[in-house]
Design an enzyme around this catalytic site. Structure first.
Site, PDB file in Angstrom:
ATOM      1  N   GLU A 136       0.817  -1.227   0.000  1.00  0.00           N
ATOM      2  CA  GLU A 136       0.000   0.000   0.000  1.00  0.00           C
ATOM      3  C   GLU A 136       0.849   1.275   0.000  1.00  0.00           C
ATOM      4  O   GLU A 136       0.517   2.241  -0.679  1.00  0.00           O
ATOM      5  CB  GLU A 136      -0.901  -0.020   1.246  1.00  0.00           C
ATOM      6  CG  GLU A 136      -1.912   1.107   1.295  1.00  0.00           C
ATOM      7  CD  GLU A 136      -2.787   1.018   2.548  1.00  0.00           C
ATOM      8  OE1 GLU A 136      -3.297  -0.076   2.853  1.00  0.00           O
ATOM      9  OE2 GLU A 136      -2.957   2.054   3.207  1.00  0.00           O
ATOM     10  N   ASP A 137       1.940   1.277   0.720  1.00  0.00           N
ATOM     11  CA  ASP A 137       2.656   2.537   0.950  1.00  0.00           C
ATOM     12  C   ASP A 137       4.064   2.639   0.371  1.00  0.00           C
ATOM     13  O   ASP A 137       4.748   3.644   0.606  1.00  0.00           O
ATOM     14  CB  ASP A 137       2.725   2.810   2.462  1.00  0.00           C
ATOM     15  CG  ASP A 137       1.373   3.249   3.016  1.00  0.00           C
ATOM     16  OD1 ASP A 137       0.623   3.887   2.271  1.00  0.00           O
ATOM     17  OD2 ASP A 137       1.085   2.943   4.179  1.00  0.00           O
TER      18      ASP A 137
END
Ligand code: ZN
Length: 179
Positions: free
Chosen positions: A62-63
């Site tokens: 996700e990051d």
């Protein structure tokens, strides 16, 4: 439990998150967050290797620029699938992502539910204990939203759920004292 694989996951996550700081949390290194999530799971009696590894890596897709292939090559497809279950699709709007966490919660696998709950415990603790430029109202809103996600994740680990409830209670007490 494959000790070496756990160490590899910690180093992999540290490397991927090395230039990141927790947003708004006074420059706390990002890696502190996934490590705490894995610690909460371990403290609550979780011993499944795949779960612990996925919790350490739960935010890398996700990051960071980490690809699914990288995860599969290093840690296997099951770990990758578990991380994907708890990864928000950043192409969607913030509001929709938050809504999806609530509606998708009941359909998650047991291990994904455990990561979700531990993630929320960790975030709520951070929101209350770190210096953070959020109004009390915004903090309360985050807690309320977390409770909705939690409701869909229940029934997987009594100790973890008790810790979630305790964290909510303590946080609300602290916020009330401040307002
Ligand atoms: Zn997280």
């Amino acid at each position: 439990m494959d000790f070496n694989l756990i160490i590899n996951a910690i180093v992999f996550a540290a490397e991927k998150h090395k230039y990141q700081r927790r947003k708004g949390f006074n420059q706390v290194p990002y890696i502190n967050h996934p490590l705490k999530v894995s610690q909460i799971l371990s403290d609550c009696g979780e011993k499944d290797e795949m779960l612990i590894i996925a919790s350490i890596l739960h935010d890398v897709i996700e990051d960071t620029d980490t690809t699914e292939d990288e995860i599969i090559c290093n840690f296997g497809k099951k770990v990758c699938d578990l991380i994907l279950e708890v990864s928000d699709d950043k192409k969607l709007s913030y509001d929709l992502r938050k809504e999806l966490q609530i509606t998708s919660a009941p359909g998650l696998s047991e291990n994904a539910k455990k990561i979700r709950i531990a993630d929320k415990i960790c975030n709520i603790k951070d929101i209350i204990s770190y210096p953070l430029i959020w109004s009390n109202k915004r903090k309360l809103k985050y807690i309320e939203w977390s409770q909705k996600v939690f409701t869909g994740c229940r029934g997987v680990n009594p100790d973890l759920e008790a810790l979630f409830m305790k964290t909510i209670e303590e946080s609300l007490n602290k916020l009330q004292k401040r307002s």
